[in-house]
Design a protein around this motif. Sequence first.
Motif, PDB file in Angstrom:
ATOM      1  N   ASP A   1      45.296 109.316  89.377  1.00  0.00           N
ATOM      2  CA  ASP A   1      44.041 108.577  89.486  1.00  0.00           C
ATOM      3  C   ASP A   1      44.237 107.085  89.213  1.00  0.00           C
ATOM      4  N   THR A   2      45.440 106.704  88.809  1.00  0.00           N
ATOM      5  CA  THR A   2      45.732 105.289  88.564  1.00  0.00           C
ATOM      6  C   THR A   2      45.521 104.483  89.831  1.00  0.00           C
ATOM      7  N   ALA A   3      44.663 103.466  89.736  1.00  0.00           N
ATOM      8  CA  ALA A   3      44.317 102.671  90.918  1.00  0.00           C
ATOM      9  C   ALA A   3      43.409 101.518  90.510  1.00  0.00           C
ATOM     10  N   LEU A   4      43.216 100.627  91.458  1.00  0.00           N
ATOM     11  CA  LEU A   4      42.178  99.604  91.344  1.00  0.00           C
ATOM     12  C   LEU A   4      40.914 100.189  91.974  1.00  0.00           C
ATOM     13  N   TYR A   5      39.854 100.271  91.201  1.00  0.00           N
ATOM     14  CA  TYR A   5      38.618 100.905  91.653  1.00  0.00           C
ATOM     15  C   TYR A   5      37.587  99.843  92.043  1.00  0.00           C
ATOM     16  N   TYR A   6      37.006 100.035  93.232  1.00  0.00           N
ATOM     17  CA  TYR A   6      36.018  99.103  93.767  1.00  0.00           C
ATOM     18  C   TYR A   6      34.683  99.819  93.964  1.00  0.00           C
ATOM     19  N   CYS A   7      33.596  99.104  93.737  1.00  0.00           N
ATOM     20  CA  CYS A   7      32.315  99.636  94.171  1.00  0.00           C
ATOM     21  C   CYS A   7      31.856  98.869  95.414  1.00  0.00           C
ATOM     22  N   ALA A   8      31.037  99.539  96.198  1.00  0.00           N
ATOM     23  CA  ALA A   8      30.553  98.977  97.451  1.00  0.00           C
ATOM     24  C   ALA A   8      29.080  99.318  97.618  1.00  0.00           C
ATOM     25  N   SER A   9      28.350  98.398  98.212  1.00  0.00           N
ATOM     26  CA  SER A   9      26.916  98.584  98.450  1.00  0.00           C
ATOM     27  C   SER A   9      26.559  98.117  99.849  1.00  0.00           C
ATOM     28  N   GLY A  10      25.359  98.417 100.256  1.00  0.00           N
ATOM     29  CA  GLY A  10      24.939  98.013 101.602  1.00  0.00           C
ATOM     30  C   GLY A  10      25.531  98.900 102.676  1.00  0.00           C
ATOM     31  N   GLY A  11      25.634 100.196 102.385  1.00  0.00           N
ATOM     32  CA  GLY A  11      26.079 101.137 103.401  1.00  0.00           C
ATOM     33  C   GLY A  11      24.882 101.754 104.102  1.00  0.00           C
ATOM     34  N   TRP A  12      25.021 101.919 105.420  1.00  0.00           N
ATOM     35  CA  TRP A  12      23.893 102.422 106.209  1.00  0.00           C
ATOM     36  C   TRP A  12      24.271 103.660 107.002  1.00  0.00           C
ATOM     37  N   GLY A  13      25.151 104.463 106.414  1.00  0.00           N
ATOM     38  CA  GLY A  13      25.518 105.731 107.018  1.00  0.00           C
ATOM     39  C   GLY A  13      26.615 105.650 108.059  1.00  0.00           C
ATOM     40  N   MET A  14      27.235 104.488 108.211  1.00  0.00           N
ATOM     41  CA  MET A  14      28.274 104.314 109.232  1.00  0.00           C
ATOM     42  C   MET A  14      29.670 104.291 108.630  1.00  0.00           C
ATOM     43  N   GLY A  15      29.766 104.452 107.310  1.00  0.00           N
ATOM     44  CA  GLY A  15      31.075 104.453 106.662  1.00  0.00           C
ATOM     45  C   GLY A  15      31.595 103.081 106.310  1.00  0.00           C
ATOM     46  N   SER A  16      30.812 102.042 106.526  1.00  0.00           N
ATOM     47  CA  SER A  16      31.217 100.694 106.138  1.00  0.00           C
ATOM     48  C   SER A  16      30.158 100.111 105.204  1.00  0.00           C
ATOM     49  N   TYR A  17      30.550  99.099 104.464  1.00  0.00           N
ATOM     50  CA  TYR A  17      29.667  98.532 103.448  1.00  0.00           C
ATOM     51  C   TYR A  17      29.671  97.013 103.550  1.00  0.00           C
ATOM     52  N   ASP A  18      28.499  96.447 103.271  1.00  0.00           N
ATOM     53  CA  ASP A  18      28.371  95.006 103.424  1.00  0.00           C
ATOM     54  C   ASP A  18      28.867  94.229 102.214  1.00  0.00           C
ATOM     55  N   TYR A  19      28.835  94.862 101.043  1.00  0.00           N
ATOM     56  CA  TYR A  19      29.152  94.146  99.810  1.00  0.00           C
ATOM     57  C   TYR A  19      30.166  94.923  98.981  1.00  0.00           C
ATOM     58  N   TRP A  20      31.068  94.161  98.390  1.00  0.00           N
ATOM     59  CA  TRP A  20      32.148  94.755  97.591  1.00  0.00           C
ATOM     60  C   TRP A  20      32.316  93.993  96.292  1.00  0.00           C
ATOM     61  N   GLY A  21      32.924  94.682  95.322  1.00  0.00           N
ATOM     62  CA  GLY A  21      33.307  94.018  94.091  1.00  0.00           C
ATOM     63  C   GLY A  21      34.773  93.634  94.111  1.00  0.00           C
ATOM     64  N   GLN A  22      35.214  93.031  93.009  1.00  0.00           N
ATOM     65  CA  GLN A  22      36.611  92.586  92.899  1.00  0.00           C
ATOM     66  C   GLN A  22      37.529  93.700  92.418  1.00  0.00           C
ATOM     67  N   GLY A  23      36.944  94.727  91.849  1.00  0.00           N
ATOM     68  CA  GLY A  23      37.733  95.865  91.389  1.00  0.00           C
ATOM     69  C   GLY A  23      37.962  95.860  89.884  1.00  0.00           C
ATOM     70  N   THR A  24      38.166  97.052  89.350  1.00  0.00           N
ATOM     71  CA  THR A  24      38.510  97.218  87.941  1.00  0.00           C
ATOM     72  C   THR A  24      39.666  98.204  87.859  1.00  0.00           C
ATOM     73  N   GLN A  25      40.667  97.882  87.048  1.00  0.00           N
ATOM     74  CA  GLN A  25      41.903  98.669  87.013  1.00  0.00           C
ATOM     75  C   GLN A  25      41.751  99.882  86.099  1.00  0.00           C
ATOM     76  N   VAL A  26      42.179 101.014  86.598  1.00  0.00           N
ATOM     77  CA  VAL A  26      42.257 102.252  85.804  1.00  0.00           C
ATOM     78  C   VAL A  26      43.704 102.700  85.793  1.00  0.00           C
ATOM     79  N   THR A  27      44.252 102.878  84.611  1.00  0.00           N
ATOM     80  CA  THR A  27      45.635 103.321  84.456  1.00  0.00           C
ATOM     81  C   THR A  27      45.657 104.565  83.581  1.00  0.00           C
ATOM     82  N   VAL A  28      46.241 105.632  84.113  1.00  0.00           N
ATOM     83  CA  VAL A  28      46.310 106.902  83.389  1.00  0.00           C
ATOM     84  C   VAL A  28      47.774 107.233  83.136  1.00  0.00           C
ATOM     85  N   SER A  29      48.119 107.395  81.885  1.00  0.00           N
ATOM     86  CA  SER A  29      49.496 107.703  81.520  1.00  0.00           C
ATOM     87  C   SER A  29      49.644 109.185  81.195  1.00  0.00           C
ATOM     88  N   SER A  30      50.831 109.696  81.449  1.00  0.00           N
ATOM     89  CA  SER A  30      51.071 111.129  81.219  1.00  0.00           C
ATOM     90  C   SER A  30      51.537 111.393  79.794  1.00  0.00           C
TER      91      SER A  30
END
Length: 121
Positions: free
Chosen positions: A92-121
């Motif tokens: 699950d380690t990744a840069l996570y982004y949220c997106a808004s302004g989706g209208w059912g077409m699979g694309s979004y008008d607005y995005w964030g810069q991302g927040t890092q999630v790091t999971v260690s074993s």
Amino acid sequence: QAQLVESGGGSVQAGGSLRLSCKAPRNIFSVFSPSDMAWYRQPPGKEREMVAIITARHTTNYAESVKGRFTISRDNSRKMAYLQMNGLKPEDTALYYCASGGWGMGSYDYWGQGTQVTVSS
């Protein structure tokens, strides 16, 4: 260009939990509530992938890899979206982004810069 603001990322051990938050900027308040929102992630060296979607009517959809572990939600009155992540795995380690302004077409008008999630074993 309006940008969403993510928060809540960090470093955790496998099996742990994190809750990501996403705040919409004021200038997109009018489109926030009637549009779809989503969380995406981009693992190191890989393509960005959809994690979870929540429609304006609160219908949800998840990637198979996170079903049963992650929960997406939204609070339209606060113009916020959330991603509760339980049972985290190293993959699950990744840069996570949220997106808004989706209208059912699979694309979004607005995005964030991302927040890092790091999971260690």
